[in-house]
Design an enzyme around this catalytic site. Structure first.
Site, PDB file in Angstrom:
ATOM      1  N   TYR A  33       9.129  -1.787  -8.968  1.00  0.00           N
ATOM      2  CA  TYR A  33       9.318  -3.026  -9.728  1.00  0.00           C
ATOM      3  C   TYR A  33       7.991  -3.618 -10.178  1.00  0.00           C
ATOM      4  O   TYR A  33       6.920  -3.172  -9.745  1.00  0.00           O
ATOM      5  CB  TYR A  33      10.103  -4.047  -8.901  1.00  0.00           C
ATOM      6  CG  TYR A  33       9.315  -4.702  -7.787  1.00  0.00           C
ATOM      7  CD1 TYR A  33       8.988  -4.006  -6.622  1.00  0.00           C
ATOM      8  CD2 TYR A  33       8.873  -6.011  -7.898  1.00  0.00           C
ATOM      9  CE1 TYR A  33       8.263  -4.609  -5.610  1.00  0.00           C
ATOM     10  CE2 TYR A  33       8.140  -6.624  -6.882  1.00  0.00           C
ATOM     11  CZ  TYR A  33       7.847  -5.909  -5.736  1.00  0.00           C
ATOM     12  OH  TYR A  33       7.113  -6.501  -4.736  1.00  0.00           O
ATOM     13  N   ARG A  52       0.574  -0.679 -14.482  1.00  0.00           N
ATOM     14  CA  ARG A  52       0.833  -0.484 -13.046  1.00  0.00           C
ATOM     15  C   ARG A  52       2.259   0.001 -12.823  1.00  0.00           C
ATOM     16  O   ARG A  52       2.515   0.808 -11.914  1.00  0.00           O
ATOM     17  CB  ARG A  52       0.575  -1.782 -12.270  1.00  0.00           C
ATOM     18  CG  ARG A  52       0.647  -1.588 -10.753  1.00  0.00           C
ATOM     19  CD  ARG A  52       0.257  -2.817  -9.976  1.00  0.00           C
ATOM     20  NE  ARG A  52       1.164  -3.923 -10.235  1.00  0.00           N
ATOM     21  CZ  ARG A  52       0.976  -5.160  -9.788  1.00  0.00           C
ATOM     22  NH1 ARG A  52      -0.090  -5.445  -9.057  1.00  0.00           N
ATOM     23  NH2 ARG A  52       1.832  -6.108 -10.056  1.00  0.00           N
ATOM     24  N   ARG A 102      26.710   9.665  -1.752  1.00  0.00           N
ATOM     25  CA  ARG A 102      25.480   9.419  -0.980  1.00  0.00           C
ATOM     26  C   ARG A 102      24.820  10.731  -0.594  1.00  0.00           C
ATOM     27  O   ARG A 102      25.461  11.607  -0.012  1.00  0.00           O
ATOM     28  CB  ARG A 102      25.798   8.610   0.284  1.00  0.00           C
ATOM     29  CG  ARG A 102      24.551   8.252   1.069  1.00  0.00           C
ATOM     30  CD  ARG A 102      24.838   7.356   2.262  1.00  0.00           C
ATOM     31  NE  ARG A 102      23.593   7.028   2.945  1.00  0.00           N
ATOM     32  CZ  ARG A 102      22.996   7.817   3.836  1.00  0.00           C
ATOM     33  NH1 ARG A 102      23.542   8.971   4.172  1.00  0.00           N
ATOM     34  NH2 ARG A 102      21.853   7.446   4.393  1.00  0.00           N
ATOM     35  N   HIS A 104      20.575  12.161   0.349  1.00  0.00           N
ATOM     36  CA  HIS A 104      19.132  11.880   0.335  1.00  0.00           C
ATOM     37  C   HIS A 104      18.458  12.554  -0.853  1.00  0.00           C
ATOM     38  O   HIS A 104      17.551  12.007  -1.466  1.00  0.00           O
ATOM     39  CB  HIS A 104      18.470  12.370   1.627  1.00  0.00           C
ATOM     40  CG  HIS A 104      18.722  11.480   2.803  1.00  0.00           C
ATOM     41  ND1 HIS A 104      19.980  11.223   3.281  1.00  0.00           N
ATOM     42  CD2 HIS A 104      17.871  10.776   3.589  1.00  0.00           C
ATOM     43  CE1 HIS A 104      19.893  10.405   4.320  1.00  0.00           C
ATOM     44  NE2 HIS A 104      18.621  10.116   4.524  1.00  0.00           N
ATOM     45  N   LYS A 149       4.314  -0.082  -5.972  1.00  0.00           N
ATOM     46  CA  LYS A 149       5.079  -1.336  -5.935  1.00  0.00           C
ATOM     47  C   LYS A 149       6.565  -0.990  -5.819  1.00  0.00           C
ATOM     48  O   LYS A 149       7.326  -1.090  -6.779  1.00  0.00           O
ATOM     49  CB  LYS A 149       4.762  -2.179  -7.178  1.00  0.00           C
ATOM     50  CG  LYS A 149       5.037  -3.659  -6.976  1.00  0.00           C
ATOM     51  CD  LYS A 149       4.288  -4.499  -7.982  1.00  0.00           C
ATOM     52  CE  LYS A 149       4.737  -5.936  -8.030  1.00  0.00           C
ATOM     53  NZ  LYS A 149       4.541  -6.685  -6.789  1.00  0.00           N
ATOM     54  N   GLU A 181      -4.172  -7.363   3.269  1.00  0.00           N
ATOM     55  CA  GLU A 181      -3.598  -8.239   2.234  1.00  0.00           C
ATOM     56  C   GLU A 181      -2.488  -9.050   2.894  1.00  0.00           C
ATOM     57  O   GLU A 181      -2.233  -8.907   4.090  1.00  0.00           O
ATOM     58  CB  GLU A 181      -3.056  -7.423   1.054  1.00  0.00           C
ATOM     59  CG  GLU A 181      -1.921  -6.484   1.404  1.00  0.00           C
ATOM     60  CD  GLU A 181      -1.302  -5.787   0.187  1.00  0.00           C
ATOM     61  OE1 GLU A 181      -1.491  -6.251  -0.948  1.00  0.00           O
ATOM     62  OE2 GLU A 181      -0.601  -4.778   0.395  1.00  0.00           O
TER      63      GLU A 181
HETATM   64  N1  PDD Z   1       4.108  -9.440  -5.171  1.00  0.00           N
HETATM   65  N2  PDD Z   1       0.272  -7.427  -2.519  1.00  0.00           N
HETATM   66  C1  PDD Z   1       1.598  -7.374  -2.332  1.00  0.00           C
HETATM   67  C2  PDD Z   1       2.125  -6.661  -1.146  1.00  0.00           C
HETATM   68  C3  PDD Z   1       2.458  -7.984  -3.271  1.00  0.00           C
HETATM   69  O1  PDD Z   1       3.790  -7.901  -3.094  1.00  0.00           O
HETATM   70  C4  PDD Z   1       1.908  -8.682  -4.373  1.00  0.00           C
HETATM   71  C5  PDD Z   1       2.755  -9.358  -5.414  1.00  0.00           C
HETATM   72  C6  PDD Z   1       0.509  -8.719  -4.521  1.00  0.00           C
HETATM   73  C7  PDD Z   1      -0.165  -9.402  -5.686  1.00  0.00           C
HETATM   74  O2  PDD Z   1      -0.050  -8.662  -6.877  1.00  0.00           O
HETATM   75  P1  PDD Z   1      -0.048  -9.368  -8.293  1.00  0.00           P
HETATM   76  O3  PDD Z   1      -1.259 -10.223  -8.350  1.00  0.00           O
HETATM   77  O4  PDD Z   1      -0.123  -8.259  -9.256  1.00  0.00           O
HETATM   78  O5  PDD Z   1       1.207 -10.188  -8.402  1.00  0.00           O
HETATM   79  C8  PDD Z   1      -0.282  -8.067  -3.577  1.00  0.00           C
HETATM   80  C9  PDD Z   1       5.029  -9.927  -6.174  1.00  0.00           C
HETATM   81  C10 PDD Z   1       4.645 -11.197  -6.831  1.00  0.00           C
HETATM   82  C11 PDD Z   1       6.429  -9.923  -5.591  1.00  0.00           C
HETATM   83  O6  PDD Z   1       6.690  -9.026  -4.799  1.00  0.00           O
HETATM   84  O7  PDD Z   1       7.251 -10.758  -5.967  1.00  0.00           O
END
Ligand code: PDD
Length: 289
Positions: A33, A52, A102, A104, A149, A181
């Site tokens: 996402y 990204r 279903r 995997h 992501k 983070e």
């Molecule tokens: N999340 N690290 C993680 C684990 C995140 O989920 C996010 C952002 C960031 C910051 O990334 P960016 O600056 O590109 O938004 C860092 C989004 C906002 C979410 O999951 O809703």
């Protein structure tokens, strides 16, 4: 959330959108996402977010069904329809697709399910300018591919819940004694007026807001170093910030219930948040494109 969304080639009312229970995102968290902030109808770093998105797709081998221009067209239509000229949030999600049953493993000819929504922006920087956020330190229980992501956010959600139970609004995650983070944000500390953020690695998401913060520091003579942050350093920081597309640059005022620095949003944060707001204004005033 009102208005319409985009689902697999169609624009439908939000409460009428339907998807199969055999969607691999639903069953396995098999998807990726993006979250793009929109200010006065303008995307903040749309290109970087779509790039990204491509990186995440490549990492888990989901083909991108849409060209860059097609993504932008969908996004524009949703903004126009739902929150024209206002602040909003674009959410893009691609799952690997729907299975017959279903399993995997997935068949070669599976096609991704594509969702795009445009919803209300619920946060403004002013919300935290006076108060600041409370954070706690937790061990990072996520997998080792956090640069993707993925919609598979169970560890992040559990860590955030733990933080909430400890009366904090974010968890700062530690792996091998290093602060990596937040559960949904990137990390910055300030020590002796020097801004430090961990270098990109597979263990963290390369945030777009993080990139903007680094650039703004460089352009404004604020020293910013990409360098690992030990857990001890985190506790001794003068300032701690968390950056993300939805919460901009959040100053942390307590860590594990102890005051960070002066216990209020710090001087360097005041500077960076002003630069960030100025940068947003520039984006909002720029011609489209
Ligand atoms: N999340 N690290 C993680 C684990 C995140 O989920 C996010 C952002 C960031 C910051 O990334 P960016 O600056 O590109 O938004 C860092 C989004 C906002 C979410 O999951 O809703």
């Amino acid at each position: 959330m009102l208005g319409i969304l985009y689902l697999n080639g169609e624009y439908v009312a939000v409460d009428e959108a339907r998807i199969s229970v055999f969607d691999r995102g639903f069953m396995f968290g098999d998807g990726i996402y993006e979250v793009i902030p929109v200010y006065s109808g303008k995307l903040l770093r749309g290109k970087a977010h779509l790039s990204r998105l491509q990186d995440s797709l490549d990492a888990i081998e989901i083909p991108n069904p849409l060209a860059h221009a097609a993504w932008l067209k969908i996004i524009s239509r949703l903004i126009e329809n739902n929150y024209p000229n206002a602040d909003s949030v674009i959410y893009l999600q691609l799952t690997r697709g729907t299975m017959a049953r279903r399993d995997h493993a997935w068949p070669d000819d599976i096609e991704p399910n594509v969702l795009v929504t445009c919803s209300e922006q619920v946060y403004t920087a002013q919300d935290t300018a006076t108060a600041g956020a409370r954070a706690v330190v937790l061990q990072d229980t996520r997998w080792s591919d956090c640069y993707i992501k993925t919609t598979n956010l169970l560890p992040n959600a559990l860590l955030l819940k733990k933080a909430r139970d400890m009366d904090a609004s974010e968890a700062i995650l530690i792996r091998d004694n290093l602060a990596i983070e937040g559960s949904q944000s990137n990390l910055f500390i300030v020590k002796d007026e020097i801004v430090i953020t961990p270098p990109k690695s597979r263990y963290m998401l390369g945030g777009i807001t993080r990139e903007i913060v680094i650039e703004l520091c460089q352009q404004n003579n604020i020293i910013c170093r990409e360098k690992e942050i030990g857990e001890d350093e985190l506790h001794q920081a003068d300032e701690i910030w968390l950056s993300s597309s939805t919460r901009e640059i959040l100053p942390v005022v307590t860590l594990n219930r102890h005051a960070v620095g002066i216990g209020r949003p710090g001087i360097v944060w005041q500077q960076i948040i002003q630069l960030y707001q100025d940068y947003k204004l520039k984006v909002m005033r720029a011609p489209d494109g």
